[in-house]
Design a protein around this motif. Structure first.
Motif, PDB file in Angstrom:
ATOM      1  N   SER A 252       0.861  -1.179   0.000  1.00 17.30           N
ATOM      2  CA  SER A 252       0.000   0.000   0.000  1.00 17.30           C
ATOM      3  C   SER A 252       0.903   1.236   0.000  1.00 17.30           C
ATOM      4  CB  SER A 252      -0.892  -0.006   1.241  1.00 17.30           C
ATOM      5  OG  SER A 252      -0.105   0.159   2.398  1.00 17.30           O
ATOM      6  N   PRO A 253       0.350   2.407  -0.292  1.00 20.94           N
ATOM      7  CA  PRO A 253       1.195   3.620  -0.297  1.00 20.94           C
ATOM      8  C   PRO A 253       1.958   3.839   1.013  1.00 20.94           C
ATOM      9  CG  PRO A 253      -0.888   4.065  -1.360  1.00 20.94           C
ATOM     10  CD  PRO A 253      -1.000   2.675  -0.803  1.00 20.94           C
ATOM     11  N   GLU A 254       1.419   3.326   2.140  1.00 17.90           N
ATOM     12  CA  GLU A 254       2.101   3.483   3.434  1.00 17.90           C
ATOM     13  C   GLU A 254       3.421   2.712   3.489  1.00 17.90           C
ATOM     14  OE1 GLU A 254      -1.685   4.826   3.394  1.00 17.90           O
ATOM     15  OE2 GLU A 254      -1.260   2.680   3.183  1.00 17.90           O
ATOM     16  N   ASP A 255       3.616   1.785   2.560  1.00 22.25           N
ATOM     17  CA  ASP A 255       4.870   1.021   2.517  1.00 22.25           C
ATOM     18  C   ASP A 255       5.965   1.776   1.777  1.00 22.25           C
ATOM     19  OD1 ASP A 255       2.867  -1.895   2.045  1.00 22.25           O
ATOM     20  OD2 ASP A 255       3.885  -1.265   3.892  1.00 22.25           O
ATOM     21  N   SER A 256       5.643   2.929   1.222  1.00 14.20           N
ATOM     22  CA  SER A 256       6.666   3.735   0.541  1.00 14.20           C
ATOM     23  C   SER A 256       7.714   4.159   1.561  1.00 14.20           C
ATOM     24  CB  SER A 256       6.023   4.963  -0.105  1.00 14.20           C
ATOM     25  OG  SER A 256       5.110   4.588  -1.108  1.00 14.20           O
ATOM     26  N   SER A 257       8.932   3.694   1.365  1.00 16.17           N
ATOM     27  CA  SER A 257      10.006   3.902   2.349  1.00 16.17           C
ATOM     28  C   SER A 257      11.338   3.574   1.689  1.00 16.17           C
ATOM     29  CB  SER A 257       9.851   2.964   3.554  1.00 16.17           C
ATOM     30  OG  SER A 257       8.673   3.185   4.264  1.00 16.17           O
ATOM     31  N   ILE A 258      12.393   3.813   2.444  1.00 17.16           N
ATOM     32  CA  ILE A 258      13.696   3.250   2.110  1.00 17.16           C
ATOM     33  C   ILE A 258      13.868   2.001   2.958  1.00 17.16           C
ATOM     34  CG2 ILE A 258      16.200   3.576   2.202  1.00 17.16           C
ATOM     35  CD1 ILE A 258      15.666   6.589   1.812  1.00 17.16           C
ATOM     36  N   TYR A 259      14.265   0.913   2.313  1.00 14.42           N
ATOM     37  CA  TYR A 259      14.515  -0.340   3.019  1.00 14.42           C
ATOM     38  C   TYR A 259      16.021  -0.610   2.962  1.00 14.42           C
ATOM     39  CZ  TYR A 259       9.518  -0.977   3.079  1.00 14.42           C
ATOM     40  OH  TYR A 259       8.164  -0.794   3.305  1.00 14.42           O
ATOM     41  N   LEU A 260      16.575  -0.980   4.124  1.00 12.39           N
ATOM     42  CA  LEU A 260      18.019  -1.157   4.239  1.00 12.39           C
ATOM     43  C   LEU A 260      18.332  -2.473   4.920  1.00 12.39           C
ATOM     44  CD1 LEU A 260      18.479   2.435   5.517  1.00 12.39           C
ATOM     45  CD2 LEU A 260      19.860   1.599   3.641  1.00 12.39           C
ATOM     46  N   CYS A 261      19.322  -3.177   4.399  1.00 11.86           N
ATOM     47  CA  CYS A 261      19.849  -4.325   5.123  1.00 11.86           C
ATOM     48  C   CYS A 261      21.150  -3.916   5.802  1.00 11.86           C
ATOM     49  CB  CYS A 261      20.060  -5.523   4.208  1.00 11.86           C
ATOM     50  SG  CYS A 261      21.248  -5.244   2.893  1.00 11.86           S
ATOM     51  N   SER A 262      21.528  -4.678   6.818  1.00 15.26           N
ATOM     52  CA  SER A 262      22.703  -4.330   7.603  1.00 15.26           C
ATOM     53  C   SER A 262      23.315  -5.593   8.185  1.00 15.26           C
ATOM     54  CB  SER A 262      22.290  -3.373   8.729  1.00 15.26           C
ATOM     55  OG  SER A 262      23.358  -3.106   9.603  1.00 15.26           O
ATOM     56  N   VAL A 263      24.623  -5.527   8.422  1.00 11.57           N
ATOM     57  CA  VAL A 263      25.315  -6.613   9.116  1.00 11.57           C
ATOM     58  C   VAL A 263      26.141  -6.017  10.234  1.00 11.57           C
ATOM     59  CG1 VAL A 263      25.367  -8.042   7.046  1.00 11.57           C
ATOM     60  CG2 VAL A 263      27.333  -6.600   7.591  1.00 11.57           C
ATOM     61  N   ASP A 264      26.375  -6.814  11.256  1.00 12.88           N
ATOM     62  CA  ASP A 264      27.189  -6.383  12.386  1.00 12.88           C
ATOM     63  C   ASP A 264      28.635  -6.791  12.138  1.00 12.88           C
ATOM     64  OD1 ASP A 264      27.352  -7.264  15.938  1.00 12.88           O
ATOM     65  OD2 ASP A 264      28.384  -5.730  14.762  1.00 12.88           O
ATOM     66  N   ASP A 265      29.432  -5.790  11.768  1.00 14.08           N
ATOM     67  CA  ASP A 265      30.861  -6.058  11.560  1.00 14.08           C
ATOM     68  C   ASP A 265      31.653  -5.011  12.314  1.00 14.08           C
ATOM     69  OD1 ASP A 265      31.317  -4.491   8.284  1.00 14.08           O
ATOM     70  OD2 ASP A 265      30.090  -3.949  10.000  1.00 14.08           O
ATOM     71  N   SER A 266      31.367  -4.913  13.606  1.00 13.31           N
ATOM     72  CA  SER A 266      32.000  -3.926  14.481  1.00 13.31           C
ATOM     73  C   SER A 266      31.706  -2.509  14.036  1.00 13.31           C
ATOM     74  CB  SER A 266      33.523  -4.152  14.524  1.00 13.31           C
ATOM     75  OG  SER A 266      33.831  -5.450  14.930  1.00 13.31           O
ATOM     76  N   GLY A 267      30.523  -2.274  13.603  1.00 12.32           N
ATOM     77  CA  GLY A 267      30.095  -0.950  13.197  1.00 12.32           C
ATOM     78  C   GLY A 267      28.787  -0.958  12.452  1.00 12.32           C
ATOM     79  N   TYR A 268      28.221  -2.097  12.205  1.00 16.65           N
ATOM     80  CA  TYR A 268      26.940  -2.219  11.520  1.00 16.65           C
ATOM     81  C   TYR A 268      26.962  -1.521  10.166  1.00 16.65           C
ATOM     82  CZ  TYR A 268      24.815  -4.230  15.667  1.00 16.65           C
ATOM     83  OH  TYR A 268      24.505  -5.042  16.733  1.00 16.65           O
ATOM     84  N   THR A 269      27.519  -2.182   9.195  1.00 14.46           N
ATOM     85  CA  THR A 269      27.541  -1.677   7.832  1.00 14.46           C
ATOM     86  C   THR A 269      26.169  -1.859   7.195  1.00 14.46           C
ATOM     87  OG1 THR A 269      29.874  -2.232   7.620  1.00 14.46           O
ATOM     88  CG2 THR A 269      28.634  -1.951   5.589  1.00 14.46           C
ATOM     89  N   PHE A 270      25.777  -0.875   6.382  1.00 12.88           N
ATOM     90  CA  PHE A 270      24.495  -0.913   5.710  1.00 12.88           C
ATOM     91  C   PHE A 270      24.659  -1.121   4.208  1.00 12.88           C
ATOM     92  CE2 PHE A 270      21.293   0.221   8.848  1.00 12.88           C
ATOM     93  CZ  PHE A 270      22.075   0.650   9.898  1.00 12.88           C
TER      94      PHE A 270
END
Lengths: 111, 111
Positions: free
Chosen positions: B84-102
């Motif tokens: 739905s239009p409410e899902d309009s967003s930026i989606y990001l994945c991330s990993v924990d490598d001593s700083g949480y890279t995105f």
């Protein structure tokens, strides 16, 4: 409820000025505090702070953590137009391995 | 730090359809994280994905709406279902490598 609050939400300064961004937090189990710079979509890592009173420095940027008063500051000296971005503060929750983000500070540097 | 390739970079989708976002990491990581950033808002954790087990969802997010796959230690997908239009967003994945890279982020617009 874990909470991270940043101030100010927006800041406009002239090139060459020094700025201080604030981040306060109330969380159940603190592990670390992280600062990111977000220019378009992806936040880029700036600092991770785990111990009180130890300043981390990278060029014109520096940051320090106060675990007693539950806050951190990010300083940027001799600002440049390329510093214009949203600066995000996040707290890592011990045991949950998750980040709780503040609302961000939108910094605009005018030439 | 880890390098994450995220795609698509952006998409415009019709309401009621689904979109799958992919993240590929250049090293093996135990946990991958999926975040959403709604317009003008900060990042909110959707879920944490471990290889070989079901993802753990944060309050307010459910598996039927945001199914996640984690087939190996370098790859994960997030599907945004029945949009739905409410899902309009930026989606990001991330990993924990001593700083949480995105990852580089996916800008989703639902029309």
């Amino acid at each position: 409820e874990d909470k991270v609050v940043q101030s100010p939400l927006s800041l406009v300064v002239h090139e060459g000025d020094t700025v201080t961004l604030n981040c306060s937090y109330e969380v159940t189990n603190f592990r670390s505090l992280l600062w990111y710079k977000q220019e378009k979509k992806a936040p880029t890592f700036l600092f991770m702070l785990t111990s009180s009173g130890i300043e981390k420095k990278s060029g014109r940027l520096s940051s320090i953590l106060d675990k007693k008063e539950l806050f951190s500051i990010l300083n940027i000296t001799a600002t440049q137009t390329g510093d214009s971005a949203v600066y995000l503060c996040a707290v890592e929750i011990q045991g949950a391995q998750k980040l709780v983000f503040g609302q961000g500070t939108r910094l605009t540097i005018n030439p | 730090s880890a390098v994450i390739s995220q795609k698509p970079s952006r998409d415009i989708c019709q309401r009621g359809t689904s979109l799958t976002i992919q993240c590929q990491v250049d090293s093996q990581v135990t946990m991958m994280f999926w975040y959403r950033q709604q317009p003008g808002q900060s990042l909110t954790l959707i879920a944490t994905a471990n290889q070989g087990s079901e993802a753990t969802y944060e309050s307010g997010f459910v598996i039927d709406k945001f199914p996640i796959s984690r087939p190996n230690l370098t790859f994960s997908t997030l599907t945004v279902s029945n949009m739905s239009p409410e899902d309009s967003s930026i989606y990001l994945c991330s990993v924990d490598d001593s700083g949480y890279t995105f990852g580089s982020g996916t800008r989703l617009t639902v029309v």
